[in-house]
Design a protein around this motif. Structure first.
Motif, PDB file in Angstrom:
ATOM      1  N   THR A 145       0.813  -1.220   0.000  1.00 19.17           N
ATOM      2  CA  THR A 145       0.000   0.000   0.000  1.00 19.17           C
ATOM      3  C   THR A 145       0.846   1.270   0.000  1.00 19.17           C
ATOM      4  OG1 THR A 145      -1.581  -1.226   1.304  1.00 19.17           O
ATOM      5  CG2 THR A 145      -1.905   1.162   1.196  1.00 19.17           C
ATOM      6  N   GLU A 146       0.429   2.225  -0.827  1.00 18.23           N
ATOM      7  CA  GLU A 146       1.038   3.555  -0.829  1.00 18.23           C
ATOM      8  C   GLU A 146       0.210   4.407   0.130  1.00 18.23           C
ATOM      9  OE1 GLU A 146       4.016   5.747  -1.717  1.00 18.23           O
ATOM     10  OE2 GLU A 146       3.831   3.906  -2.926  1.00 18.23           O
ATOM     11  N   MET A 147       0.830   4.893   1.197  1.00 15.62           N
ATOM     12  CA  MET A 147       0.102   5.724   2.162  1.00 15.62           C
ATOM     13  C   MET A 147       0.161   7.189   1.719  1.00 15.62           C
ATOM     14  SD  MET A 147      -1.030   3.817   4.696  1.00 15.62           S
ATOM     15  CE  MET A 147      -1.454   4.954   6.002  1.00 15.62           C
ATOM     16  N   VAL A 148      -0.969   7.881   1.791  1.00 17.38           N
ATOM     17  CA  VAL A 148      -0.976   9.321   1.539  1.00 17.38           C
ATOM     18  C   VAL A 148      -1.412   9.971   2.847  1.00 17.38           C
ATOM     19  CG1 VAL A 148      -1.781  11.187   0.046  1.00 17.38           C
ATOM     20  CG2 VAL A 148      -1.640   8.862  -0.855  1.00 17.38           C
ATOM     21  N   LEU A 149      -0.437  10.509   3.567  1.00 19.55           N
ATOM     22  CA  LEU A 149      -0.715  11.022   4.911  1.00 19.55           C
ATOM     23  C   LEU A 149      -1.045  12.504   4.801  1.00 19.55           C
ATOM     24  CD1 LEU A 149       1.972   8.860   6.623  1.00 19.55           C
ATOM     25  CD2 LEU A 149      -0.496   8.522   6.656  1.00 19.55           C
ATOM     26  N   VAL A 150      -2.313  12.745   4.580  1.00 18.14           N
ATOM     27  CA  VAL A 150      -2.816  14.065   4.205  1.00 18.14           C
ATOM     28  C   VAL A 150      -2.919  15.021   5.390  1.00 18.14           C
ATOM     29  CG1 VAL A 150      -4.079  13.443   2.133  1.00 18.14           C
ATOM     30  CG2 VAL A 150      -5.072  13.030   4.390  1.00 18.14           C
ATOM     31  N   GLY A 169      -3.909  11.853  -4.967  1.00 16.19           N
ATOM     32  CA  GLY A 169      -4.408  10.476  -4.890  1.00 16.19           C
ATOM     33  C   GLY A 169      -4.169   9.732  -6.198  1.00 16.19           C
ATOM     34  N   VAL A 170      -4.374  10.419  -7.321  1.00 19.19           N
ATOM     35  CA  VAL A 170      -4.147   9.795  -8.630  1.00 19.19           C
ATOM     36  C   VAL A 170      -2.659   9.447  -8.766  1.00 19.19           C
ATOM     37  CG1 VAL A 170      -4.325  10.080 -11.138  1.00 19.19           C
ATOM     38  CG2 VAL A 170      -6.025  11.171  -9.646  1.00 19.19           C
ATOM     39  N   GLU A 171      -1.828  10.385  -8.377  1.00 19.98           N
ATOM     40  CA  GLU A 171      -0.371  10.187  -8.489  1.00 19.98           C
ATOM     41  C   GLU A 171       0.087   9.049  -7.580  1.00 19.98           C
ATOM     42  OE1 GLU A 171       3.860  11.094  -7.220  1.00 19.98           O
ATOM     43  OE2 GLU A 171       2.040  11.078  -6.022  1.00 19.98           O
ATOM     44  N   ALA A 172      -0.502   8.987  -6.381  1.00 18.53           N
ATOM     45  CA  ALA A 172      -0.124   7.916  -5.442  1.00 18.53           C
ATOM     46  C   ALA A 172      -0.524   6.552  -6.002  1.00 18.53           C
ATOM     47  CB  ALA A 172      -0.779   8.151  -4.086  1.00 18.53           C
TER      48      ALA A 172
END
Ligand code: TPP
Ligand code: SF4
Ligand code: MG
Lengths: 392, 320
Positions: free
Chosen positions: A51-56, B84-87
């Motif tokens: 999983t790629e986490m996006v820690l917004v 989000g798209v890039e991730a």
């Protein structure tokens, strides 16, 4: 057979997400859901999953990034509670209206003001009309099982809708219970490969997401969205049947407990159902024909099926762990919707309980059952809506 | 990928990735900005778009002007959405589920969706280091909802929420200098551009796409409806904005500031203000102070920018 563990609800959900291994997860911390995402982030940091986490920087961005990621074409998950869900509100509608199968454990918590971090259903009920599938869980096992099933339901090619799996804040999220885990390989196999539909990442077939649609067709779009929702119960039952084959654990749109021959019944969701079942047993021992109905799927709401299960009763109490100020509790409103279709309409009462994590105690269930016994005898309801366990 | 030559004859032969037929007003600057950006490169591009004039006019049920994959979700989140798209792209490439096709990611937002309501989302995405470019097309107000003031609206302007009245003569605050604020994020590339200087704009886009990480470009986009200007004046005004130093063309690459186009002679600000009805009241004798204040602000900003650019120059020249 998987292994049997002693874990919290959050731990169990994090394990389910780990086993499913979503492609992207965008999240923001909030009690009591924080702990779920922390555990999940730990799996990512240890390289156990891809999983790629996006820690917004906010829940609004968490849901926005989930929307972008899901539209890009992959499996997406997040989790939140309370104010976090409230901040996402705008984006919840957009996730559903765009038909993106995002999965989100919602660790139910009260809404401000006053500020309170404990469990009630105000957050989930506020998102009732967003177009998300909502599944409520009684305990950690159900939260784990529902999370796994939610992916199958949401990603089904006839559905493609986001789903929230609700579990009671602290009561379930932070209590250690016995949970039966499913083997990693079985979960993987059960959930299957993600099928992208119209992904943004398909460069050869560019798609535009998020058009402006005005008076000419918006109405039709919304009806179409409702129609998709009506297909969810059928798919959810198919998924549940397969799940039962794998685990032996049975799930329906709702659960009934000693309801078939009951004369009075309590309708209540999530963890409070457990306590209620115990008290029903005690009343049964005393010769009182009491039963319980626990909705599992709140959106879409199975009105007809629930009406069928309740139609023989002489009195019904609906317990809401959320309020609608100046109105009846949200669950009560749905049950009255069910009852509307019955020929003989049983008298009903609505109790608001457990707001902001106030304990739901056995004597509250007893109080409700005693009142139901009286109503069943006289056919008379004195007050429709009351609060349980209030300090006067 | 090699950087494509910026020759008009060649560029004109290229495919339009933002098609005609969109419903922006005749003479609007925003679609010119989008075309120039997309024309500058042959890389595959996926874009997000904040709610606003560009978005509502370019994709209306069944029709889309976008020949690239494009997503609009809401007003304040173009940066979060493209992040989000890039991730997802990074995740799928890393897992070997798709090939790396050197896709570039752009978020387009108006000044309202960028300076104001989308500022948090933008700042967050830049800090997280996504490989993306944020492009603000700055027309200096909330145009789509009918010319309301934004924090990008220049001092003195008459808008529908700060109308030039008998007591309050338009907007009393100077505009937020977002380009500098973005530079303060210490991201690898920040630039200001104008469609009136297309070569400069495209060079900046090309340069940005060769840099990995978050990039920000602020591009002035004249709006004849909101500026109360002639419909055929977009490019003239875009040039005047540069030549009056109201909208200097510069870039900040890895912290080093460079003025990319220096006006041959710095014109008085009034040349930019005069053709625009939104500044008309400033030319009344009693509002002379407004013109002075507006000019004073532009002069001070230009002074500072030149100093910063000189410092950048000095940094680059090694001491003998
Ligand atoms: C949360 C939210 N608030 C307000 C709006 C209404 N709204 C839509 S577009 C817009 C203005 C857009 O201004 P800007 O970003 O400058 O773009 P422009 O229309 O000028 O190109 C506003 C206020 C909205 N869509 N969403
Ligand atoms: S109102 Fe202004 S920004 Fe919007 S489309 Fe028209 S000219 Fe362009
Ligand atoms: Mg604007």
């Amino acid at each position: 057979m998987g292994k049997i563990v002693a874990v919290t609800g959050n731990e169990a959900c994090a394990e389910a997400l780990k086993q499913i291994n979503p492609d992207v997860c965008a999240a923001y911390p909030i009690t009591p859901a924080t702990d779920l995402m922390q555990r999940f982030a730990g799996f990512v940091s240890d390289g156990k999953i891809d999983t790629e986490m996006v820690l917004v920087e906010s829940e609004h961005s968490a849901m926005s990034a989930c929307i972008g990621a899901a539209a890009a074409g992959g499996r997406v998950a997040t989790a939140t509670s309370s104010q976090g869900l409230a901040l996402m509100w705008e984006m919840l509608y957009i996730a559903a209206g765009t038909r993106l199968p995002i999965i989100m454990p919602l660790v139910n918590r009260a809404l401000s003001a006053p500020l309170n971090i404990h469990g009630d259903h105000s957050d989930g009920m506020g998102a009732r009309d967003t177009g998300w599938i909502q599944i409520y869980s009684e305990n950690a096992q159900e939260a784990y099982d529902n999370t796994i099933q939610a992916f199958r339901i949401a990603e089904h090619l006839d559905i493609r809708l986001p789903a929230m799996v609700c579990l009671d804040g602290f009561i379930v999220s932070h209590s250690i219970e016995r949970v039966e885990y499913i083997d990693d390989a079985d979960v993987k196999n059960f959930v299957g490969k993600f099928k992208a539909v119209n992904p943004l990442l398909d460069l050869d077939n560019p798609k535009s997401y998020g058009p402006l649609i005005l008076t000419d067709m918006y109405h039709e779009y919304k009806r179409a969205q409702h129609e998709v929702m009506t297909k969810v119960p059928g798919i959810a039952l198919e998924v549940a049947a397969e799940f039962e084959k794998m685990t032996g654990r049975k799930y329906g749109l709702f659960e009934t407990y000693r309801l078939e021959d009951a004369e009075i019944a309590i309708v209540v969701m999530s963890s409070a159902a457990g306590t209620t079942k115990d008290i029903i047993d005690q009343y049964r021992d005393k010769g009182v024909k009491a039963g319980l109905l626990k909705p599992r799927m709140f959106r879409p709401f199975p009105y007809v099926e629930i009406a069928d299960a309740l139609k023989h009763l002489k009195a019904i109490a609906v317990l809401d762990r959320a309020d609608s100020f100046g109105g009846y509790g949200p669950l009560f409103s749905e049950i009255t919707g069910s009852v509307m279709s019955m020929d003989t309409k049983p008298p009903m009462i609505n109790k608001i309980f457990g707001l902001g994590g106030r304990d739901y105690l056995p004597n509250q269930a007893e109080q409700v059952l005693d009142e139901l016994v009286k109503i069943a005898e006289t056919g008379k309801v004195e007050t429709i809506k009351e609060y349980l366990g209030v300090r006067e | 990928m090699t950087t494509k030559p910026l020759k008009l004859r060649e560029l004109a032969k290229g495919e339009d990735r933002f098609a005609y037929g969109h419903r922006m007003c005749a003479g609007c600057g925003a679609p010119i900005v989008v075309k120039q950006v997309l024309m500058a490169t042959d890389y595959p591009i996926i874009a997000s778009n904040a709610t606003g004039c560009l978005e509502v006019s370019s994709c209306i049920q069944e029709y889309t002007a976008w020949k690239i994959p494009w997503i609009h979700s809401a007003f304040e989140n173009a940066a979060a959405t493209i992040s989000g798209v890039e991730a997802m792209y990074r995740s799928l490439v890393k897992q070997g589920k798709i090939d790396d096709k050197q896709v570039k990611f752009i978020a387009f937002g108006g000044d309202g969706g960028t300076y104001d309501i989308g500022f948090q989302s933008l700042s967050g995405a830049m800090e997280r280091g996504h490989d993306m470019m944020y492009i603000c097309y700055d027309n200096g107000a909330y145009m789509n909802t009918g010319i309301q003031r934004s924090s990008a609206t220049p001092f003195g302007a008459n808008t529908t929420t700060c109308p030039a009245g008998d007591v309050i003569p338009g907007k009393l605050q100077q505009r937020k200098d977002l380009t500098r604020i973005m530079a303060a994020h210490d991201i690898p590339y920040v630039a200001q551009a104008s469609p009136g200087n297309w070569m400069d704009l495209m060079k900046k886009v090309q340069k940005a796409f060769e840099i990995k990480g978050p990039k920000f470009m602020n591009i002035i986009a004249p709006c004849n409806r909101g500026w109360r200007s002639r419909t055929d004046d977009a490019i003239t005004l875009a040039k005047l904005a540069v030549n009056t130093c109201y909208w200097p063309l510069y870039e900040i690459e890895n912290g080093v500031t460079k003025i990319t186009v220096k006006p041959k002679e710095k014109k008085p600000l009034t040349e930019f203000l005069k053709p625009q009805g939104r500044f008309k009241h400033m030319f009344a004798p009693k509002n002379k102070w407004m013109l002075e204040q507006a000019q004073g602000y532009v002069d001070a900003q230009w002074e500072r920018l030149q100093k910063e650019a000189a410092a950048g120059e000095a940094e680059k020249t090694p001491e003998e």
